[in-house]
Design a protein around this motif. Sequence first.
Motif, PDB file in Angstrom:
ATOM      1  N   ILE A  67      58.187  53.788  51.533  1.00  0.00           N
ATOM      2  CA  ILE A  67      58.528  55.310  52.083  1.00  0.00           C
ATOM      3  C   ILE A  67      58.893  55.218  53.491  1.00  0.00           C
ATOM      4  CG2 ILE A  67      57.961  57.575  52.531  1.00  0.00           C
ATOM      5  CD1 ILE A  67      55.835  57.223  50.137  1.00  0.00           C
ATOM      6  N   SER A  68      58.274  54.341  54.117  1.00  0.00           N
ATOM      7  CA  SER A  68      58.477  54.069  55.538  1.00  0.00           C
ATOM      8  C   SER A  68      58.186  52.307  55.830  1.00  0.00           C
ATOM      9  CB  SER A  68      57.626  54.775  56.527  1.00  0.00           C
ATOM     10  OG  SER A  68      56.158  54.077  56.695  1.00  0.00           O
ATOM     11  N   PRO A  69      58.915  51.798  56.809  1.00  0.00           N
ATOM     12  CA  PRO A  69      58.567  50.275  57.063  1.00  0.00           C
ATOM     13  C   PRO A  69      57.164  50.044  57.178  1.00  0.00           C
ATOM     14  CG  PRO A  69      60.626  51.314  58.374  1.00  0.00           C
ATOM     15  CD  PRO A  69      59.889  52.369  57.864  1.00  0.00           C
ATOM     16  N   GLN A  70      56.282  50.997  57.559  1.00  0.00           N
ATOM     17  CA  GLN A  70      55.194  50.684  57.809  1.00  0.00           C
ATOM     18  C   GLN A  70      54.096  51.043  56.713  1.00  0.00           C
ATOM     19  OE1 GLN A  70      56.820  53.158  59.702  1.00  0.00           O
ATOM     20  NE2 GLN A  70      57.309  51.468  61.349  1.00  0.00           N
ATOM     21  N   ASP A  71      54.756  51.028  55.607  1.00  0.00           N
ATOM     22  CA  ASP A  71      53.895  51.247  54.218  1.00  0.00           C
ATOM     23  C   ASP A  71      53.229  49.810  53.822  1.00  0.00           C
ATOM     24  OD1 ASP A  71      54.998  53.772  54.292  1.00  0.00           O
ATOM     25  OD2 ASP A  71      55.286  53.900  51.986  1.00  0.00           O
ATOM     26  N   LEU A  72      52.008  50.204  53.090  1.00  0.00           N
ATOM     27  CA  LEU A  72      51.500  49.274  52.530  1.00  0.00           C
ATOM     28  C   LEU A  72      52.334  48.542  51.517  1.00  0.00           C
ATOM     29  CD1 LEU A  72      48.595  47.876  53.162  1.00  0.00           C
ATOM     30  CD2 LEU A  72      47.591  49.518  51.380  1.00  0.00           C
ATOM     31  N   GLY A  73      52.251  47.228  51.040  1.00  0.00           N
ATOM     32  CA  GLY A  73      52.945  46.329  50.060  1.00  0.00           C
ATOM     33  C   GLY A  73      52.188  45.548  49.186  1.00  0.00           C
ATOM     34  N   ILE A  74      52.718  45.140  48.180  1.00  0.00           N
ATOM     35  CA  ILE A  74      51.798  44.293  47.149  1.00  0.00           C
ATOM     36  C   ILE A  74      53.040  43.369  46.827  1.00  0.00           C
ATOM     37  CG2 ILE A  74      51.418  45.979  45.364  1.00  0.00           C
ATOM     38  CD1 ILE A  74      48.790  44.023  45.523  1.00  0.00           C
ATOM     39  N   TRP A  75      54.150  42.868  47.430  1.00  0.00           N
ATOM     40  CA  TRP A  75      54.979  42.143  46.583  1.00  0.00           C
ATOM     41  C   TRP A  75      54.875  40.758  46.642  1.00  0.00           C
ATOM     42  CZ3 TRP A  75      56.126  45.700  50.845  1.00  0.00           C
ATOM     43  CH2 TRP A  75      56.485  45.141  51.882  1.00  0.00           C
ATOM     44  N   SER A  76      53.694  40.266  47.353  1.00  0.00           N
ATOM     45  CA  SER A  76      53.461  38.989  47.450  1.00  0.00           C
ATOM     46  C   SER A  76      51.947  38.451  47.356  1.00  0.00           C
ATOM     47  CB  SER A  76      54.018  38.248  48.841  1.00  0.00           C
ATOM     48  OG  SER A  76      52.697  38.453  49.943  1.00  0.00           O
ATOM     49  N   ASP A  77      51.678  37.422  47.239  1.00  0.00           N
ATOM     50  CA  ASP A  77      50.204  37.213  46.984  1.00  0.00           C
ATOM     51  C   ASP A  77      49.417  37.312  48.310  1.00  0.00           C
ATOM     52  OD1 ASP A  77      50.746  36.355  44.533  1.00  0.00           O
ATOM     53  OD2 ASP A  77      50.492  34.149  44.782  1.00  0.00           O
ATOM     54  N   GLU A  78      50.296  36.952  49.374  1.00  0.00           N
ATOM     55  CA  GLU A  78      49.522  37.088  51.004  1.00  0.00           C
ATOM     56  C   GLU A  78      49.250  38.668  51.107  1.00  0.00           C
ATOM     57  OE1 GLU A  78      51.020  37.029  55.538  1.00  0.00           O
ATOM     58  OE2 GLU A  78      52.406  36.744  53.905  1.00  0.00           O
ATOM     59  N   HIS A  79      49.851  39.614  50.422  1.00  0.00           N
ATOM     60  CA  HIS A  79      49.510  40.898  50.607  1.00  0.00           C
ATOM     61  C   HIS A  79      48.431  41.220  49.846  1.00  0.00           C
ATOM     62  CE1 HIS A  79      53.876  41.149  51.576  1.00  0.00           C
ATOM     63  NE2 HIS A  79      53.497  42.371  52.011  1.00  0.00           N
ATOM     64  N   ALA A  80      47.961  40.651  48.426  1.00  0.00           N
ATOM     65  CA  ALA A  80      46.930  40.662  47.774  1.00  0.00           C
ATOM     66  C   ALA A  80      45.717  40.093  48.426  1.00  0.00           C
ATOM     67  CB  ALA A  80      47.020  40.065  46.585  1.00  0.00           C
ATOM     68  N   ASP A  81      45.934  39.012  49.477  1.00  0.00           N
ATOM     69  CA  ASP A  81      44.810  38.422  49.822  1.00  0.00           C
ATOM     70  C   ASP A  81      44.206  39.344  50.938  1.00  0.00           C
ATOM     71  OD1 ASP A  81      45.260  36.241  48.476  1.00  0.00           O
ATOM     72  OD2 ASP A  81      46.344  34.991  49.763  1.00  0.00           O
ATOM     73  N   ALA A  82      45.065  40.202  51.604  1.00  0.00           N
ATOM     74  CA  ALA A  82      44.842  40.961  52.774  1.00  0.00           C
ATOM     75  C   ALA A  82      44.047  42.056  52.015  1.00  0.00           C
ATOM     76  CB  ALA A  82      45.988  41.411  53.411  1.00  0.00           C
ATOM     77  N   LEU A  83      44.343  42.684  50.808  1.00  0.00           N
ATOM     78  CA  LEU A  83      43.735  43.778  50.328  1.00  0.00           C
ATOM     79  C   LEU A  83      42.150  43.216  49.719  1.00  0.00           C
ATOM     80  CD1 LEU A  83      46.824  45.130  48.682  1.00  0.00           C
ATOM     81  CD2 LEU A  83      44.940  46.428  50.244  1.00  0.00           C
ATOM     82  N   LYS A 107      64.044  58.046  47.950  1.00  0.00           N
ATOM     83  CA  LYS A 107      63.334  58.581  49.289  1.00  0.00           C
ATOM     84  C   LYS A 107      62.738  57.357  49.884  1.00  0.00           C
ATOM     85  CE  LYS A 107      60.856  62.256  48.781  1.00  0.00           C
ATOM     86  NZ  LYS A 107      59.813  63.474  48.315  1.00  0.00           N
ATOM     87  N   ALA A 108      63.182  56.252  49.993  1.00  0.00           N
ATOM     88  CA  ALA A 108      62.658  55.115  50.637  1.00  0.00           C
ATOM     89  C   ALA A 108      63.358  55.099  51.897  1.00  0.00           C
ATOM     90  CB  ALA A 108      62.763  53.717  49.816  1.00  0.00           C
ATOM     91  N   GLY A 109      62.494  54.224  53.094  1.00  0.00           N
ATOM     92  CA  GLY A 109      63.350  53.906  54.136  1.00  0.00           C
ATOM     93  C   GLY A 109      63.434  54.876  55.370  1.00  0.00           C
ATOM     94  N   THR A 110      62.178  55.876  55.425  1.00  0.00           N
ATOM     95  CA  THR A 110      62.243  56.910  56.385  1.00  0.00           C
ATOM     96  C   THR A 110      61.273  56.527  57.456  1.00  0.00           C
ATOM     97  OG1 THR A 110      60.634  58.132  54.774  1.00  0.00           O
ATOM     98  CG2 THR A 110      62.885  58.897  54.660  1.00  0.00           C
ATOM     99  N   TYR A 111      61.390  57.279  58.348  1.00  0.00           N
ATOM    100  CA  TYR A 111      60.522  57.118  59.354  1.00  0.00           C
ATOM    101  C   TYR A 111      59.323  57.868  59.415  1.00  0.00           C
ATOM    102  CZ  TYR A 111      64.372  56.489  63.111  1.00  0.00           C
ATOM    103  OH  TYR A 111      65.358  55.830  63.563  1.00  0.00           O
ATOM    104  N   ARG A 112      58.170  57.004  59.816  1.00  0.00           N
ATOM    105  CA  ARG A 112      56.726  57.609  59.382  1.00  0.00           C
ATOM    106  C   ARG A 112      56.740  58.899  60.193  1.00  0.00           C
ATOM    107  NH1 ARG A 112      52.961  53.202  62.609  1.00  0.00           N
ATOM    108  NH2 ARG A 112      54.254  52.953  64.538  1.00  0.00           N
ATOM    109  N   PRO A 113      55.808  59.903  59.759  1.00  0.00           N
ATOM    110  CA  PRO A 113      55.749  61.299  60.334  1.00  0.00           C
ATOM    111  C   PRO A 113      55.673  61.550  61.949  1.00  0.00           C
ATOM    112  CG  PRO A 113      54.059  60.974  58.592  1.00  0.00           C
ATOM    113  CD  PRO A 113      54.780  59.644  58.695  1.00  0.00           C
ATOM    114  N   TRP A 114      54.832  60.506  62.466  1.00  0.00           N
ATOM    115  CA  TRP A 114      54.586  60.783  63.731  1.00  0.00           C
ATOM    116  C   TRP A 114      55.766  60.118  64.903  1.00  0.00           C
ATOM    117  CZ3 TRP A 114      50.951  57.971  61.082  1.00  0.00           C
ATOM    118  CH2 TRP A 114      50.833  56.831  61.301  1.00  0.00           C
ATOM    119  N   GLU A 115      56.721  59.670  64.371  1.00  0.00           N
ATOM    120  CA  GLU A 115      57.756  59.078  65.446  1.00  0.00           C
ATOM    121  C   GLU A 115      58.560  60.039  65.902  1.00  0.00           C
ATOM    122  OE1 GLU A 115      58.247  55.739  65.734  1.00  0.00           O
ATOM    123  OE2 GLU A 115      57.078  55.144  64.455  1.00  0.00           O
ATOM    124  N   GLU A 116      59.336  59.682  66.783  1.00  0.00           N
ATOM    125  CA  GLU A 116      60.041  60.622  67.652  1.00  0.00           C
ATOM    126  C   GLU A 116      61.424  61.126  66.585  1.00  0.00           C
ATOM    127  OE1 GLU A 116      63.425  60.306  71.166  1.00  0.00           O
ATOM    128  OE2 GLU A 116      61.742  58.609  71.212  1.00  0.00           O
TER     129      GLU A 116
END
Length: 362
Positions: A67-83, A107-116
């Motif tokens: 949704i925003s560039p700062q969302d959590l992801g799980i598209w690699s094993d590195e992401h799973a390791d962090a979780l 609806k992907a790729g929007t600013y997070r709510p608290w950005e300017e």
Amino acid sequence: MTETLFDPLTIRSTEIPNRIMVSPMCQYSSVDGLADDWHNVHLGSRAVGGAGIVMAEATAVTPDGRISPQDLGIWSDEHADALAPITQFIRSQGSMPAIQLAHAGRKAGTYRPWEEHSGPVPLDTGGWVPVAPSDVPYPYEGDDRGVRKLSIDDIEQIIADFRAAAVRAKHAGFEIAEVHAAHGYLLHEFLSPISNTRDDDYGGTFENRARIVLEITEAVREVWDDDKPVFVRISATDWIDDRPSWDLQQSIKLAPLLQAAGADLIDVSSGGIHPDQAITNTGPGYQVSFAEAIRNETDVPVGAVGGITDATHADAVIRNERADLAIVGREHLRDPYFALHAASELGVDVEWPPQYRRAKPR
Ligand code: FNR
């Protein structure tokens, strides 16, 4: 026998210690989709707070599904390791770690709510062209990114992406996987004629519009352990009446099909497909009647979410058999210990973490 908020709920052979779930809530705090200290402390404290299920935010199965560039992801094993340390901690507190697997579609790729700025992030500042069921973008003001309509091959790839994400989530230690098919994101975009104008096997009839969410639910179920639950979050209605849209009757028709595809519980939300939505009810428990209707008409277990903020109300939702889970979002942001406080208020004796026991009201 009347079930109450603090009775355990067994789904398959997974025992959930009570009927309170922390609703998935984006934290918009990841770098490259990776979980960090914020997610650990945020989710961990809600487990300390006694919720039966702690569900991590919408976690993108592909980078362009954020949704925003700062969302959590799980598209690699590195992401799973962090979780993995997060799920381990949640389990250590007697709570069930859950993850919402998501793709934001158009609806992907929007600013997070608290950005300017608000709305879509432009292509020259880190944004991307979102994918969608049809050539119909979400009507964001001033959005010149366009959308890319998914081909049948792309759809097959997205099903594979959800499956791979579920495998990683399992390895990261999650007990429950939820497929996000609500709030106007990709799978809801396929369900609703507002955003799906395809004329192939994935558009047109109800069966065709429902095909991708059923295939993804099946794919997740195939790789998820047999004794562990799979949930699907849906928007029960688009809240749009003046043109073909998604509504409660179609949700009632969809629920048993999702169950047959491997879902154990439908998490019932609403809205999000289009700014024209006319939401007529926003008070306490504003979506509970949708959950109740699906439960009554189909016998499929449901979770109710939206405007559940106090213990007596949450308990009544369960006692009156309106839902099987009381899902609490924003109140958990106000009070990470909502479940412990609810138990005190309802006079139920639950274990407090030993570190906090001297503070337990008597
Ligand atoms: C949300 N919501 C949400 N829903 C979802 O399915 N996935 C998500 O990642 C998010 N993210 C999110 C972030 C924040 C900050 C809020 C406040 C909400 C919706 C949320 O899960 C819930 O359905 C609604 O907030 C309604 O429930 P409450 O808050 O009235 O209990």
